[in-house]
Design a protein around this motif. Structure first.
Motif, mmCIF file in Angstrom:
data_model
loop_
_atom_site.group_PDB
_atom_site.id
_atom_site.type_symbol
_atom_site.label_atom_id
_atom_site.label_comp_id
_atom_site.label_asym_id
_atom_site.label_seq_id
_atom_site.Cartn_x
_atom_site.Cartn_y
_atom_site.Cartn_z
ATOM 1 N N ARG A 208 -11.766 2.578 -2.980
ATOM 2 C CA ARG A 208 -11.820 1.167 -2.566
ATOM 3 C C ARG A 208 -10.442 0.728 -2.109
ATOM 4 O O ARG A 208 -9.426 1.330 -2.475
ATOM 5 C CB ARG A 208 -12.218 0.289 -3.758
ATOM 6 C CG ARG A 208 -13.683 0.060 -3.848
ATOM 7 C CD ARG A 208 -13.985 -1.105 -4.761
ATOM 8 N NE ARG A 208 -14.114 -2.362 -4.022
ATOM 9 C CZ ARG A 208 -14.333 -3.529 -4.588
ATOM 10 N NH1 ARG A 208 -14.442 -3.625 -5.888
ATOM 11 N NH2 ARG A 208 -14.453 -4.622 -3.860
ATOM 12 N N ALA A 209 -10.389 -0.354 -1.332
ATOM 13 C CA ALA A 209 -9.105 -0.886 -0.883
ATOM 14 C C ALA A 209 -8.296 -1.348 -2.094
ATOM 15 O O ALA A 209 -8.878 -1.803 -3.081
ATOM 16 C CB ALA A 209 -9.351 -2.068 0.047
ATOM 17 N N PRO A 210 -6.957 -1.256 -2.027
ATOM 18 C CA PRO A 210 -6.133 -1.776 -3.121
ATOM 19 C C PRO A 210 -6.399 -3.280 -3.310
ATOM 20 O O PRO A 210 -6.832 -3.962 -2.383
ATOM 21 C CB PRO A 210 -4.701 -1.531 -2.628
ATOM 22 C CG PRO A 210 -4.819 -0.476 -1.577
ATOM 23 C CD PRO A 210 -6.166 -0.645 -0.960
ATOM 24 N N LEU A 216 -6.975 -10.422 0.096
ATOM 25 C CA LEU A 216 -6.736 -11.011 1.421
ATOM 26 C C LEU A 216 -7.973 -10.919 2.327
ATOM 27 O O LEU A 216 -7.927 -11.309 3.494
ATOM 28 C CB LEU A 216 -5.554 -10.307 2.109
ATOM 29 C CG LEU A 216 -4.193 -10.512 1.440
ATOM 30 C CD1 LEU A 216 -3.123 -9.668 2.111
ATOM 31 C CD2 LEU A 216 -3.796 -11.989 1.464
ATOM 32 N N GLY A 217 -9.062 -10.377 1.804
ATOM 33 C CA GLY A 217 -10.289 -10.268 2.601
ATOM 34 C C GLY A 217 -10.197 -9.169 3.655
ATOM 35 O O GLY A 217 -10.828 -9.243 4.705
ATOM 36 N N LEU A 218 -9.381 -8.130 3.361
ATOM 37 C CA LEU A 218 -9.164 -7.081 4.362
ATOM 38 C C LEU A 218 -9.791 -5.736 3.969
ATOM 39 O O LEU A 218 -9.416 -4.690 4.489
ATOM 40 C CB LEU A 218 -7.659 -6.891 4.595
ATOM 41 C CG LEU A 218 -6.967 -8.077 5.274
ATOM 42 C CD1 LEU A 218 -5.463 -7.854 5.325
ATOM 43 C CD2 LEU A 218 -7.525 -8.302 6.678
ATOM 44 N N LEU A 221 -11.018 -3.733 6.830
ATOM 45 C CA LEU A 221 -9.992 -3.072 7.642
ATOM 46 C C LEU A 221 -9.556 -1.773 6.972
ATOM 47 O O LEU A 221 -9.398 -0.735 7.625
ATOM 48 C CB LEU A 221 -8.793 -4.024 7.818
ATOM 49 C CG LEU A 221 -7.659 -3.506 8.678
ATOM 50 C CD1 LEU A 221 -8.125 -3.194 10.093
ATOM 51 C CD2 LEU A 221 -6.503 -4.523 8.737
ATOM 52 N N TYR A 222 -9.410 -1.834 5.635
ATOM 53 C CA TYR A 222 -9.041 -0.638 4.883
ATOM 54 C C TYR A 222 -10.096 0.458 5.068
ATOM 55 O O TYR A 222 -9.778 1.622 5.296
ATOM 56 C CB TYR A 222 -8.895 -0.997 3.399
ATOM 57 C CG TYR A 222 -8.445 0.157 2.551
ATOM 58 C CD1 TYR A 222 -7.093 0.430 2.369
ATOM 59 C CD2 TYR A 222 -9.376 1.004 1.936
ATOM 60 C CE1 TYR A 222 -6.674 1.496 1.599
ATOM 61 C CE2 TYR A 222 -8.968 2.075 1.169
ATOM 62 C CZ TYR A 222 -7.612 2.313 1.003
ATOM 63 O OH TYR A 222 -7.207 3.375 0.242
ATOM 64 N N ASN A 227 -11.744 5.457 7.414
ATOM 65 C CA ASN A 227 -12.863 6.176 8.028
ATOM 66 C C ASN A 227 -13.127 5.606 9.420
ATOM 67 O O ASN A 227 -14.008 4.777 9.610
ATOM 68 C CB ASN A 227 -14.104 6.035 7.130
ATOM 69 C CG ASN A 227 -15.315 6.738 7.712
ATOM 70 O OD1 ASN A 227 -15.218 7.429 8.728
ATOM 71 N ND2 ASN A 227 -16.458 6.542 7.090
ATOM 72 N N PRO A 228 -12.320 6.059 10.423
ATOM 73 C CA PRO A 228 -12.437 5.490 11.776
ATOM 74 C C PRO A 228 -13.827 5.661 12.373
ATOM 75 O O PRO A 228 -14.187 4.962 13.324
ATOM 76 C CB PRO A 228 -11.395 6.269 12.576
ATOM 77 C CG PRO A 228 -10.472 6.859 11.569
ATOM 78 C CD PRO A 228 -11.279 7.088 10.328
ATOM 79 N N GLY A 229 -14.633 6.537 11.797
ATOM 80 C CA GLY A 229 -16.018 6.716 12.254
ATOM 81 C C GLY A 229 -16.822 5.429 12.142
ATOM 82 O O GLY A 229 -17.887 5.295 12.755
#
Ligand code: UDP
Length: 255
Positions: A208-210, A216-218, A221-222, A227-229
């Motif tokens: 999971r995102a840090p 920050l609601g990001l 984006l993380y 995973n650019p897919g």
């Protein structure tokens, strides 16, 4: 279609974002409500739509009915709360599915609640179960199976044999929502929850995102950077926001 859910819920109280009605709830409130449903044996299922799922609902009437037929519809992510704010009916909080299930596991753990884990690739649910047992010592993992079953497999039979209080369904969208709408009424489990990639996270296969990114609601984006897919799936986001703005200006669902 008998969706089995929403019996207790007045759907007019929901916050509409492009035709999907969201419950205006915090994670803690939603987990408490879900625990009550389990305790009282009320049947139903929980969905956690993000903008991609809202977008799919515009093109898929069966999915939209399944999503709106849920007992709880949680705003999974900043795209939904932003959409609601643009529409002038802000939701009080984001309620990401994974935060919701962690809160619910916490409540179930103190009561010896039973969960069945359904979904993800072979081996993932097993690893998730091991980690969950360590993290929530009172929680009973009553059964599990991967999410790549065929039409002839008696999945509901093995779930019913395990008699769980809660069924976690991680088949990806829209498969998990359609599966729950069809099967929830036939299950012994009081409550089902559709949670996308949550088993991969609990298994440790996906991070999971840090916390700061999440605050920050990001988180989206993380996940995209890791995973650019996902870019193709997320390319609907500008269209989604445009439709929200159009819906805010002209009413309706922004078409
Ligand atoms: N999956 C599955 N059966 C299928 C298709 C997908 O069990 O037929 C699983 C897949 O292995 C993954 C999850 O469903 O664990 C979907 O994860 P994704 O990250 O796409 O979900 P999100 O959280 O983005 O909604």
């Amino acid at each position: 279609m008998d969706t089995g859910g929403a019996m207790w819920y007045n759907t007019r109280m929901r916050t509409d974002v492009l035709g999907v009605g969201f419950d205006d709830t915090t994670v803690a409130e939603a987990a408490k409500r879900a625990a009550e449903m389990i305790f009282r044996g009320e049947r139903g299922y929980v969905v956690t739509p993000n903008p991609e799922i809202v977008w799919m609902c515009r093109k898929n009437a069966e999915l939209k009915e399944a999503v709106n037929g849920a007992a709880l519809v949680l705003a999974d992510g900043v795209g939904v709360t932003l959409g609601a704010r643009i529409l002038g009916r802000p939701l009080k909080a984001r309620a990401p599915g994974i935060d919701f299930i962690e809160a619910l596991f916490g409540l179930m753990s103190s009561e010896g609640g039973r969960v069945f884990l359904l979904g993800a690739k072979p081996g993932v649910a097993e690893a998730a179960a091991e980690n969950l047992r360590r993290r929530y010592p009172g929680l009973v993992v009553a059964g599990l199976r991967d999410g790549y079953f065929g039409v002839g497999d008696d999945v509901t039979g093995s779930i019913n044999a395990a008699a769980p209080d809660l069924l976690v369904v991680c088949l990806g969208a829209p498969k998990q929502e359609l599966w729950m709408a069809e099967n929830a009424p036939r299950l012994n489990a009081a409550l089902c929850v559709g949670l996308g990639g949550a088993l991969d996270v609990f298994a440790g296969a996906v991070k999971r995102a840090p916390a700061l990114w999440r605050r920050l609601g990001l988180e989206w984006l993380y996940r995209l950077i890791s995973n650019p897919g996902r870019l193709k799936r997320m390319s609907i986001l500008p269209l989604y926001l445009l439709a929200v703005i159009r819906s805010g200006l002209g009413g309706g669902d922004g078409r």
